[in-house]
Scaffold this motif. Sequence first.
Motif, PDB file in Angstrom:
ATOM      1  N   VAL A  30       0.854  -1.189   0.000  1.00  0.00           N
ATOM      2  CA  VAL A  30       0.000   0.000   0.000  1.00  0.00           C
ATOM      3  C   VAL A  30       0.885   1.233   0.000  1.00  0.00           C
ATOM      4  O   VAL A  30       1.701   1.425   0.903  1.00  0.00           O
ATOM      5  N   ARG A  31       0.739   2.069  -1.023  1.00  0.00           N
ATOM      6  CA  ARG A  31       1.468   3.330  -1.059  1.00  0.00           C
ATOM      7  C   ARG A  31       0.679   4.377  -0.291  1.00  0.00           C
ATOM      8  O   ARG A  31      -0.542   4.471  -0.429  1.00  0.00           O
ATOM      9  N   LEU A  32       1.357   5.155   0.534  1.00  0.00           N
ATOM     10  CA  LEU A  32       0.732   6.186   1.357  1.00  0.00           C
ATOM     11  C   LEU A  32       1.140   7.556   0.821  1.00  0.00           C
ATOM     12  O   LEU A  32       2.327   7.868   0.770  1.00  0.00           O
ATOM     13  N   TRP A  33       0.163   8.364   0.452  1.00  0.00           N
ATOM     14  CA  TRP A  33       0.434   9.693  -0.097  1.00  0.00           C
ATOM     15  C   TRP A  33       0.318  10.764   0.967  1.00  0.00           C
ATOM     16  O   TRP A  33      -0.473  10.664   1.898  1.00  0.00           O
ATOM     17  N   LEU A  63      -7.275   7.841   9.321  1.00  0.00           N
ATOM     18  CA  LEU A  63      -8.314   6.945   8.805  1.00  0.00           C
ATOM     19  C   LEU A  63      -9.692   7.387   9.280  1.00  0.00           C
ATOM     20  O   LEU A  63     -10.662   7.328   8.525  1.00  0.00           O
ATOM     21  N   GLU A  64      -9.799   7.848  10.518  1.00  0.00           N
ATOM     22  CA  GLU A  64     -11.077   8.296  11.059  1.00  0.00           C
ATOM     23  C   GLU A  64     -11.568   9.568  10.371  1.00  0.00           C
ATOM     24  O   GLU A  64     -12.770   9.770  10.224  1.00  0.00           O
ATOM     25  N   ARG A  65     -10.642  10.423   9.942  1.00  0.00           N
ATOM     26  CA  ARG A  65     -11.016  11.646   9.239  1.00  0.00           C
ATOM     27  C   ARG A  65     -11.575  11.361   7.859  1.00  0.00           C
ATOM     28  O   ARG A  65     -12.331  12.121   7.315  1.00  0.00           O
ATOM     29  N   GLY A  66     -11.161  10.247   7.302  1.00  0.00           N
ATOM     30  CA  GLY A  66     -11.641   9.853   5.985  1.00  0.00           C
ATOM     31  C   GLY A  66     -10.505   9.782   4.980  1.00  0.00           C
ATOM     32  O   GLY A  66      -9.679  10.688   4.910  1.00  0.00           O
ATOM     33  N   ILE A  67     -10.474   8.702   4.260  1.00  0.00           N
ATOM     34  CA  ILE A  67      -9.458   8.506   3.232  1.00  0.00           C
ATOM     35  C   ILE A  67     -10.134   7.967   1.974  1.00  0.00           C
ATOM     36  O   ILE A  67     -11.263   7.502   2.013  1.00  0.00           O
ATOM     37  N   SER A  68      -9.429   8.080   0.887  1.00  0.00           N
ATOM     38  CA  SER A  68      -9.831   7.448  -0.360  1.00  0.00           C
ATOM     39  C   SER A  68      -8.779   6.408  -0.688  1.00  0.00           C
ATOM     40  O   SER A  68      -7.604   6.562  -0.346  1.00  0.00           O
ATOM     41  N   ASN A  99     -14.289   4.874  -1.766  1.00  0.00           N
ATOM     42  CA  ASN A  99     -14.385   5.525  -0.460  1.00  0.00           C
ATOM     43  C   ASN A  99     -15.026   4.626   0.580  1.00  0.00           C
ATOM     44  O   ASN A  99     -14.547   4.534   1.686  1.00  0.00           O
ATOM     45  N   ASP A 100     -16.123   3.973   0.241  1.00  0.00           N
ATOM     46  CA  ASP A 100     -16.866   3.202   1.229  1.00  0.00           C
ATOM     47  C   ASP A 100     -17.308   1.837   0.726  1.00  0.00           C
ATOM     48  O   ASP A 100     -18.242   1.263   1.256  1.00  0.00           O
ATOM     49  N   LEU A 131     -10.985  12.236  -1.209  1.00  0.00           N
ATOM     50  CA  LEU A 131     -11.293  13.123  -2.315  1.00  0.00           C
ATOM     51  C   LEU A 131     -12.771  13.460  -2.246  1.00  0.00           C
ATOM     52  O   LEU A 131     -13.616  12.584  -2.155  1.00  0.00           O
ATOM     53  N   VAL A 132     -13.092  14.759  -2.261  1.00  0.00           N
ATOM     54  CA  VAL A 132     -14.476  15.197  -2.226  1.00  0.00           C
ATOM     55  C   VAL A 132     -14.696  16.219  -3.333  1.00  0.00           C
ATOM     56  O   VAL A 132     -13.753  16.768  -3.884  1.00  0.00           O
ATOM     57  N   GLY A 133     -15.922  16.480  -3.608  1.00  0.00           N
ATOM     58  CA  GLY A 133     -16.241  17.483  -4.623  1.00  0.00           C
ATOM     59  C   GLY A 133     -16.975  16.861  -5.789  1.00  0.00           C
ATOM     60  O   GLY A 133     -17.314  15.699  -5.791  1.00  0.00           O
ATOM     61  N   GLY A 134     -17.215  17.649  -6.797  1.00  0.00           N
ATOM     62  CA  GLY A 134     -18.007  17.156  -7.906  1.00  0.00           C
ATOM     63  C   GLY A 134     -17.373  17.324  -9.229  1.00  0.00           C
ATOM     64  O   GLY A 134     -16.280  17.439  -9.520  1.00  0.00           O
TER      65      GLY A 134
END
Length: 80
Positions: A4-7, A44-49, A58-59, A77-80
Amino acid sequence: MVAVRLWGSLGEAAGATEVEVQASNLRELLLGLEENYPVLRSELERGISVSIDGKIYNDSWATPIAPDSEVVLLTRLVGG
């Protein structure tokens, strides 16, 4: 084992840009990361993609991961 690469801040928090986790799906991957790298828990709790073979998830907890899949973790990643 899945590499797993971590950015960005994820890599900084873990002190490594790549880690290995035993996982066959996305849920196992995230649980394994939390267990093996507790320093990542707050990230991880804050949210990751998660990018698996170039597709962002995401989920989708049951998404399968092959041992040779390209897996990249990044802040959500969020947005549209």
